[in-house]
Design an enzyme around this catalytic site. Structure first.
Site, mmCIF file in Angstrom:
data_model
loop_
_atom_site.group_PDB
_atom_site.id
_atom_site.type_symbol
_atom_site.label_atom_id
_atom_site.label_comp_id
_atom_site.label_asym_id
_atom_site.label_seq_id
_atom_site.Cartn_x
_atom_site.Cartn_y
_atom_site.Cartn_z
ATOM 1 N N ASN A 1 8.944 -33.328 7.708
ATOM 2 C CA ASN A 1 8.571 -32.951 6.350
ATOM 3 C C ASN A 1 8.654 -34.145 5.418
ATOM 4 O O ASN A 1 9.315 -35.137 5.707
ATOM 5 C CB ASN A 1 9.468 -31.811 5.851
ATOM 6 C CG ASN A 1 9.153 -30.505 6.565
ATOM 7 O OD1 ASN A 1 8.001 -30.223 6.878
ATOM 8 N ND2 ASN A 1 10.166 -29.721 6.859
ATOM 9 N N CYS A 2 7.982 -33.995 4.293
ATOM 10 C CA CYS A 2 7.991 -35.000 3.241
ATOM 11 C C CYS A 2 9.440 -35.401 2.943
ATOM 12 O O CYS A 2 10.296 -34.530 2.905
ATOM 13 C CB CYS A 2 7.332 -34.403 2.004
ATOM 14 S SG CYS A 2 7.403 -35.483 0.592
ATOM 15 N N PRO A 3 9.760 -36.664 2.760
ATOM 16 C CA PRO A 3 8.823 -37.809 2.678
ATOM 17 C C PRO A 3 8.708 -38.580 3.991
ATOM 18 O O PRO A 3 8.163 -39.681 3.990
ATOM 19 C CB PRO A 3 9.486 -38.692 1.623
ATOM 20 C CG PRO A 3 10.954 -38.509 1.907
ATOM 21 C CD PRO A 3 11.110 -37.056 2.372
ATOM 22 N N ASP B 1 2.940 -31.078 7.919
ATOM 23 C CA ASP B 1 3.388 -30.699 6.578
ATOM 24 C C ASP B 1 2.178 -30.594 5.646
ATOM 25 O O ASP B 1 1.505 -31.585 5.397
ATOM 26 C CB ASP B 1 4.358 -31.774 6.058
ATOM 27 C CG ASP B 1 4.843 -31.491 4.642
ATOM 28 O OD1 ASP B 1 4.507 -30.407 4.107
ATOM 29 O OD2 ASP B 1 5.550 -32.340 4.082
ATOM 30 N N ASP C 1 0.505 -35.821 -0.662
ATOM 31 C CA ASP C 1 1.384 -36.987 -0.580
ATOM 32 C C ASP C 1 0.620 -38.259 -0.223
ATOM 33 O O ASP C 1 0.840 -39.312 -0.809
ATOM 34 C CB ASP C 1 2.481 -36.764 0.474
ATOM 35 C CG ASP C 1 3.467 -35.685 0.050
ATOM 36 O OD1 ASP C 1 3.476 -35.333 -1.139
ATOM 37 O OD2 ASP C 1 4.223 -35.206 0.908
#
Length: 81
Positions: free
Chosen positions: A19-21, A46, A52
Site C-alpha cells: 500500500n501507499c507509499p 493499491d 499517487d
C-alpha cells in the site's frame, strides 16, 4: 500510445500487495538507478496508486507515459527524466 502496444521497458517492479507509499518509494529507488529515457513498469494492487503516480510524476519531472488497470491490478509506466 494505446494500451496493449509493446513498450520498451527497461525495468519492471512488482508492488502487488503493497500500500501507499511503498509503491512510490520503490519506484523512486528504481528510477534513481536508471538512465534518462528508460521506462519503468510498476504493477500495483493499491487503487490509490493511480493518483499517487500522477502526483509523483508531476513532483519529480519523470513522465507518466501510461496507466492501465485490469483485474484489480494497476500498471504504471514511468519514463525517467
Amino acid at each position: 500510445m494505446h494500451a496493449g502496444a509493446e513498450m520498451d521497458v527497461q525495468k519492471e517492479l512488482d508492488t502487488r500487495g503493497l500500500n501507499c507509499p511503498l509503491p512510490i518509494l520503490k519506484a523512486k529507488k528504481a528510477l534513481a538507478d536508471m538512465n534518462s529515457g528508460d521506462v519503468l513498469k510498476v504493477v500495483a494492487t493499491d487503487p490509490g496508486s493511480m493518483r499517487d503516480f500522477q502526483a509523483f510524476a508531476r513532483q519529480t519531472g519523470n513522465e507518466l507515459v501510461e496507466q492501465t488497470s485490469a483485474n484489480d491490478e494497476f500498471v504504471h509506466y514511468l519514463r525517467r527524466r
